[in-house]
Design an enzyme around this catalytic site. Structure first.
Site, mmCIF file in Angstrom:
data_model
loop_
_atom_site.group_PDB
_atom_site.id
_atom_site.type_symbol
_atom_site.label_atom_id
_atom_site.label_comp_id
_atom_site.label_asym_id
_atom_site.label_seq_id
_atom_site.Cartn_x
_atom_site.Cartn_y
_atom_site.Cartn_z
ATOM 1 N N LYS A 157 0.839 -1.198 0.000
ATOM 2 C CA LYS A 157 0.000 0.000 0.000
ATOM 3 C C LYS A 157 0.886 1.264 0.000
ATOM 4 O O LYS A 157 2.101 1.171 0.215
ATOM 5 C CB LYS A 157 -0.916 -0.031 1.237
ATOM 6 C CG LYS A 157 -1.872 -1.242 1.266
ATOM 7 C CD LYS A 157 -2.732 -1.190 2.535
ATOM 8 C CE LYS A 157 -3.612 -2.404 2.696
ATOM 9 N NZ LYS A 157 -4.392 -2.379 3.945
ATOM 10 N N TYR B 220 -11.997 -3.951 -3.153
ATOM 11 C CA TYR B 220 -12.626 -4.401 -1.894
ATOM 12 C C TYR B 220 -14.107 -4.677 -2.144
ATOM 13 O O TYR B 220 -14.785 -3.853 -2.773
ATOM 14 C CB TYR B 220 -12.458 -3.340 -0.797
ATOM 15 C CG TYR B 220 -11.053 -3.261 -0.245
ATOM 16 C CD1 TYR B 220 -10.554 -4.273 0.571
ATOM 17 C CD2 TYR B 220 -10.219 -2.190 -0.550
ATOM 18 C CE1 TYR B 220 -9.256 -4.215 1.089
ATOM 19 C CE2 TYR B 220 -8.919 -2.127 -0.042
ATOM 20 C CZ TYR B 220 -8.451 -3.144 0.779
ATOM 21 O OH TYR B 220 -7.180 -3.094 1.289
ATOM 22 N N ARG C 122 -0.187 -14.805 3.828
ATOM 23 C CA ARG C 122 -0.904 -14.219 4.970
ATOM 24 C C ARG C 122 -0.099 -14.412 6.268
ATOM 25 O O ARG C 122 -0.056 -13.538 7.127
ATOM 26 C CB ARG C 122 -2.296 -14.860 5.140
ATOM 27 C CG ARG C 122 -3.283 -14.550 4.038
ATOM 28 C CD ARG C 122 -3.860 -13.162 4.066
ATOM 29 N NE ARG C 122 -4.610 -12.823 5.245
ATOM 30 C CZ ARG C 122 -5.393 -11.746 5.350
ATOM 31 N NH1 ARG C 122 -5.521 -10.913 4.324
ATOM 32 N NH2 ARG C 122 -6.039 -11.483 6.449
ATOM 33 N N THR D 237 -4.122 -8.313 10.681
ATOM 34 C CA THR D 237 -4.592 -7.039 10.110
ATOM 35 C C THR D 237 -4.191 -5.848 10.982
ATOM 36 O O THR D 237 -3.808 -4.799 10.475
ATOM 37 C CB THR D 237 -6.147 -7.056 10.013
ATOM 38 O OG1 THR D 237 -6.532 -8.188 9.245
ATOM 39 C CG2 THR D 237 -6.686 -5.790 9.392
ATOM 40 N N ARG E 212 3.794 -6.910 9.164
ATOM 41 C CA ARG E 212 3.060 -5.903 9.935
ATOM 42 C C ARG E 212 3.583 -5.796 11.369
ATOM 43 O O ARG E 212 3.627 -4.704 11.946
ATOM 44 C CB ARG E 212 1.567 -6.234 9.926
ATOM 45 C CG ARG E 212 0.905 -5.998 8.551
ATOM 46 C CD ARG E 212 -0.449 -6.642 8.445
ATOM 47 N NE ARG E 212 -1.206 -6.239 7.270
ATOM 48 C CZ ARG E 212 -2.349 -6.792 6.891
ATOM 49 N NH1 ARG E 212 -2.872 -7.782 7.599
ATOM 50 N NH2 ARG E 212 -2.977 -6.380 5.810
ATOM 51 N N ASN F 130 -1.230 -0.596 7.609
ATOM 52 C CA ASN F 130 -0.652 -1.925 7.829
ATOM 53 C C ASN F 130 0.150 -2.416 6.630
ATOM 54 O O ASN F 130 0.371 -3.605 6.456
ATOM 55 C CB ASN F 130 -1.720 -2.938 8.269
ATOM 56 C CG ASN F 130 -2.852 -3.048 7.267
ATOM 57 O OD1 ASN F 130 -2.756 -2.534 6.170
ATOM 58 N ND2 ASN F 130 -3.915 -3.734 7.647
ATOM 59 N N HIS G 292 -1.588 -5.471 1.492
ATOM 60 C CA HIS G 292 -2.809 -6.275 1.370
ATOM 61 C C HIS G 292 -2.417 -7.628 0.804
ATOM 62 O O HIS G 292 -1.530 -7.709 -0.050
ATOM 63 C CB HIS G 292 -3.799 -5.600 0.409
ATOM 64 C CG HIS G 292 -4.850 -6.548 -0.078
ATOM 65 N ND1 HIS G 292 -5.994 -6.818 0.643
ATOM 66 C CD2 HIS G 292 -4.895 -7.351 -1.177
ATOM 67 C CE1 HIS G 292 -6.708 -7.726 -0.011
ATOM 68 N NE2 HIS G 292 -6.064 -8.061 -1.123
ATOM 69 N N GLU H 256 -8.836 -10.934 -7.518
ATOM 70 C CA GLU H 256 -7.900 -9.812 -7.427
ATOM 71 C C GLU H 256 -6.798 -9.901 -8.494
ATOM 72 O O GLU H 256 -6.397 -8.889 -9.067
ATOM 73 C CB GLU H 256 -7.306 -9.747 -6.014
ATOM 74 C CG GLU H 256 -8.368 -9.368 -4.982
ATOM 75 C CD GLU H 256 -7.929 -9.518 -3.535
ATOM 76 O OE1 GLU H 256 -6.780 -9.946 -3.285
ATOM 77 O OE2 GLU H 256 -8.737 -9.203 -2.642
#
Ligand code: ADP
Length: 192
Positions: A9, A49, A118, A124, A135, A155, A158, A169
């Site tokens: 991001k 999203y 992930r 998150t 993160r 954070n 994504h 996506e």
């Protein structure tokens, strides 16, 4: 083999963490098969999203849970206690923030790529993300601070949550010809 979509991001790009983040996925044995820098439009982020009541409600419920854990009143920060309304507020902030500067879009391929990415990304909420995750190591934001400032949680990254999200996506951000097939030199060692 699975493919997953990832986006660094604007906060990750602006903090100079692009190389650091990419190297974490590379060293875990995941293969980079698509990569580009994009300055997304608000519309692109809106499509990225989900707009379904169920997704917005889940985001809102997670926010309500973190407020409860922190002993804070969501009405004071967000003006509502409705999970759906909170989800809509957060999505609006995401559209503003992610379209505010360039991002790095990536597709990673590998064994359980979705789950592994992930795992490397972490929770998150940076305040709950384990050290050792992206993160957890590079962010310290929390929902109360973010919401007080009317912005999404910073954070850094994504990553697709499941195979349906990943398929959607990848197709949204990449054309088929922008994804590459090649062999990593260490593939036989990593994958057996
Ligand atoms: P993830 O990005 O880990 O898949 P979600 O899909 O639940 O998490 O949320 C999407 C993004 O919305 C998060 O990465 C975060 O930037 C933002 N976000 C989620 N909850 C909040 C919140 N309570 N306040 C501000 N931003 C939030």
């Amino acid at each position: 083999m699975e493919r997953t979509f990832c986006m660094i991001k604007p906060d990750g790009v602006q903090r100079g963490l692009v190389g650091e983040i990419i190297s974490r996925f590379e060293r875990a044995g995941l293969k980079l098969v698509g990569l580009k820098m994009v300055h997304p439009t608000r519309e692109m982020v809106k499509s990225h999203y989900p707009s379904t009541d169920s997704w917005l409600t889940i985001v809102g419920e997670k926010t309500l849970n973190s407020y409860a854990e922190l002993g804070l009143d969501p009405k004071t920060h967000l003006g509502t206690t409705s999970a759906l309304e909170i989800g809509k507020i957060v999505k609006g902030w995401l559209m503003d923030f992610i379209s505010s500067g360039p991002v790095i879009c990536m597709v990673w391929e590998g064994n359980h790529a979705i789950q592994n990415v992930r795992r490397l990304v972490g929770n998150t909420l940076p305040i709950s993300a384990n050290p050792g995750t992206i993160r957890g190591d590079f962010a310290c934001d929390s929902p109360d601070l973010a919401n007080e400032k009317c912005r999404p949680i910073r954070n850094l990254i994504h990553a697709s949550g499941d195979s349906e999200e990943a398929r959607y996506e990848i197709t949204l951000w990449f054309k088929e010809e922008e994804l590459y097939i090649y062999q990593r030199a260490d593939e036989s060692i990593i994958l057996g």
